[in-house]
Design a protein around this motif. Sequence first.
Motif, PDB file in Angstrom:
ATOM      1  N   ALA A 198     -16.411  67.702  68.168  1.00  0.00           N
ATOM      2  CA  ALA A 198     -17.517  68.352  68.877  1.00  0.00           C
ATOM      3  C   ALA A 198     -17.426  69.870  68.801  1.00  0.00           C
ATOM      4  N   MET A 199     -16.213  70.427  68.752  1.00  0.00           N
ATOM      5  CA  MET A 199     -16.056  71.887  68.794  1.00  0.00           C
ATOM      6  C   MET A 199     -16.783  72.592  67.652  1.00  0.00           C
ATOM      7  N   PRO A 200     -16.520  72.223  66.377  1.00  0.00           N
ATOM      8  CA  PRO A 200     -17.234  72.915  65.299  1.00  0.00           C
ATOM      9  C   PRO A 200     -18.731  72.629  65.296  1.00  0.00           C
ATOM     10  N   LEU A 201     -19.143  71.461  65.773  1.00  0.00           N
ATOM     11  CA  LEU A 201     -20.573  71.158  65.820  1.00  0.00           C
ATOM     12  C   LEU A 201     -21.298  72.067  66.815  1.00  0.00           C
ATOM     13  N   VAL A 202     -20.688  72.280  67.961  1.00  0.00           N
ATOM     14  CA  VAL A 202     -21.289  73.174  68.955  1.00  0.00           C
ATOM     15  C   VAL A 202     -21.404  74.584  68.386  1.00  0.00           C
ATOM     16  N   ALA A 203     -20.357  75.047  67.698  1.00  0.00           N
ATOM     17  CA  ALA A 203     -20.388  76.376  67.089  1.00  0.00           C
ATOM     18  C   ALA A 203     -21.449  76.454  65.994  1.00  0.00           C
ATOM     19  N   ALA A 204     -21.557  75.398  65.190  1.00  0.00           N
ATOM     20  CA  ALA A 204     -22.571  75.373  64.126  1.00  0.00           C
ATOM     21  C   ALA A 204     -23.977  75.377  64.711  1.00  0.00           C
ATOM     22  N   GLY A 205     -24.127  74.803  65.887  1.00  0.00           N
ATOM     23  CA  GLY A 205     -25.434  74.799  66.539  1.00  0.00           C
ATOM     24  C   GLY A 205     -25.910  76.195  66.884  1.00  0.00           C
ATOM     25  N   ILE A 206     -24.971  77.071  67.233  1.00  0.00           N
ATOM     26  CA  ILE A 206     -25.322  78.454  67.554  1.00  0.00           C
ATOM     27  C   ILE A 206     -25.712  79.210  66.284  1.00  0.00           C
TER      28      ILE A 206
END
Length: 311
Positions: A198-206
């Motif tokens: 989830a961590m990189p996905l949240v960052a990629a969302g930004i």
Amino acid sequence: MLSSFAKRSATGGVVVWLITLLLTTSDSELAEMIHKVVLFAIFIIVPLGLSVVDQSSSSLYKLIVFAQPVAALVTLTSFFFDKGVFSAALSSAWLILNLLIALLGLSRFTSRRVHPIEELSIDAGLLYLPVAGVWLVIYRLGVQPFGYGEMIILLTVIHFHFAGFATLIIAGMNGRILARRNHPRGVFAVVVLALVAAMPLVAAGITFSPWLGFAGALLLTVGLLMLAVLTVGWTCPLITPPGWRVLLLIGAIASCAAMVLACLYAYSLATNTLIITIPGMAMTHGLLNAFGFVTCNLIAWSQIAPQKVEQ
């Protein structure tokens, strides 16, 4: 024991943090509040997390534990200077400490690879922490890469302290207890994989697409909801002191409430629908996650402190 020194550092950090509540570090009321949460992570959450990891046989761990309060105090100083090169240089003390913590995580991982999965969760938490340090230096430098606003940068610092570092350590501590009894092992594996992914996905969302952020928020929510179920159903019955069991239960409930809000916020970004604002998220999701979930859990685990179970 070095873990005891880390706990004493967290106790001393409470005193320092309470003093910072009387001081002003920003002209913005919202930024001021977020600064206080960042400082709470630096002075209290990180040493508590280090205390439960407890790698006393490692000279690197010894260096980290003794350097943490020094790095925290130097970083605090940066908040009383205008943003710029000097302020960023002071805050880089925290980045250096974070990199040492990540090196500890890497050394743990390379010594045993993927298994047992509860230790992998702790490794991942240690490895994610430098992301917070990098964005803290960027914030104190006063630049806004990729067009991010100051609030997004600050919230990223908080996210990787609490959701990246602390949450994965908390999951790992649950795993150490669960390894001692029959439990849905597949469920715990899904929890760890969901939290790590989830961590990189949240960052990629930004950076790329709010729908990626929404997917990351959903994945993080699934992981935390499943962790809450394991905590209530399997971990808590094994915890004898009722006070620590109550803290774990409070943490489980707080994480569920916080993640519902996180999903609503991510959905509002993806659909351009105003459901909850950034200040609203800081006041609700942020405080629930920081003080309800992470703090209650780490206080309990710092007292329970189960040792690693060899597989």
